[in-house]
Design an enzyme around this catalytic site. Structure first.
Site, PDB file in Angstrom:
ATOM      1  N   LYS A   1       0.838  -1.206   0.000  1.00  0.00           N
ATOM      2  CA  LYS A   1       0.000   0.000   0.000  1.00  0.00           C
ATOM      3  C   LYS A   1       0.877   1.261   0.000  1.00  0.00           C
ATOM      4  O   LYS A   1       0.618   2.214  -0.722  1.00  0.00           O
ATOM      5  CB  LYS A   1      -0.933  -0.011   1.218  1.00  0.00           C
ATOM      6  CG  LYS A   1      -1.976   1.072   1.123  1.00  0.00           C
ATOM      7  CD  LYS A   1      -2.517   1.505   2.440  1.00  0.00           C
ATOM      8  CE  LYS A   1      -2.995   2.940   2.385  1.00  0.00           C
ATOM      9  NZ  LYS A   1      -3.139   3.540   3.685  1.00  0.00           N
TER      10      LYS A   1
ATOM     11  N   ASP B   1      -6.853   0.110   0.925  1.00  0.00           N
ATOM     12  CA  ASP B   1      -6.822  -0.149   2.366  1.00  0.00           C
ATOM     13  C   ASP B   1      -8.248  -0.493   2.805  1.00  0.00           C
ATOM     14  O   ASP B   1      -9.131  -0.688   1.958  1.00  0.00           O
ATOM     15  CB  ASP B   1      -6.254   1.057   3.143  1.00  0.00           C
ATOM     16  CG  ASP B   1      -7.073   2.317   2.906  1.00  0.00           C
ATOM     17  OD1 ASP B   1      -8.166   2.235   2.309  1.00  0.00           O
ATOM     18  OD2 ASP B   1      -6.632   3.384   3.334  1.00  0.00           O
TER      19      ASP B   1
END
Ligand code: SF4
Length: 209
Positions: free
Chosen positions: A118, A136
């Site tokens: 991420k 996320d």
């Protein structure tokens, strides 16, 4: 499906025409540091620390010269500051020997110390080095609410998005989607009343109608 995606992307573009990261930074290296700091912490809190810190810490050597203990001390108002200080320090050790521009893909960025997928995706999106969508829990929530995916975990969502969106959409959508979940499609009490996506929203159909 394609029609709905066009409607969603276009609506978010209209809502946030100047969408960009809310993290404060002055160069790409500082952006990476800010993203590492921002895990499970608000951008506002990270900016509060970095507005002062980034005036003097502009490159990896500056951080290494400061030393681990002092880094911990400067960022101690941030969640998990000890782990993050160590991760930043180790990343700086690598970047003091190799220019950041070499790490221009998700895979290469992940060879840096403790850079998660991420983190890598957020970095590449904000620098515009490549078009990716960082997934996320928030992005996962919104994409499921809007029927774009029907998945159980962020990881599963992450695997699907690249097959669904065009590169062109991803470049903009990464930024507009963050602002959308942060300010409108919140986890609790989303602001559905004024949202124009009611017609394509599973959450609205199941919980509000
Ligand atoms: S209608 Fe509500 S839940 Fe659905 S996308 Fe809009 S804000 Fe989110």
């Amino acid at each position: 499906m394609k029609k709905n995606i066009d409607v969603i992307v276009e609506y978010l573009d209209r809502l946030f025409p100047d969408a960009k990261t809310e993290l404060y930074y002055e160069n790409d290296f500082q952006l990476l540091v800010a993203i590492i700091m921002s895990a499970q912490t608000t951008d506002k809190q990270v900016n509060k620390v970095n507005k002062e810190l980034f005036k003097v810490l502009k490159n990896p050597i500056d951080w290494l010269e400061l030393g681990l203990k002092k880094i911990e001390n400067y960022i101690k108002s941030i969640w998990f500051y000890k782990t993050k200080a160590r991760n930043i320090y180790k990343t700086c050790e690598i970047l003091s020997k190799t220019d950041l521009s070499v790490f221009d893909t998700i895979e290469k960025l992940q060879t840096l110390y403790w850079v998660w997928i991420k983190t890598a995706k957020v970095f590449l999106s904000v620098t515009k080095w490549t078009s990716v969508l960082a997934v996320d829990t928030h992005v996962h929530r919104v994409l499921n609410r809007l029927w774009i995916v029907n998945t159980k975990t962020p990881l599963e969502t992450d695997k699907k998005v690249e097959q669904i969106f065009t590169r062109e959409d991803l470049a903009r959508f990464h930024h507009t989607l963050i602002l959308f979940w942060r300010y409108i499609c919140k986890s609790r009490k989303p602001l559905c009343v004024d949202c124009e996506l009611k017609n394509v929203c599973k959450y609205y159909k199941n919980n509000i109608l």
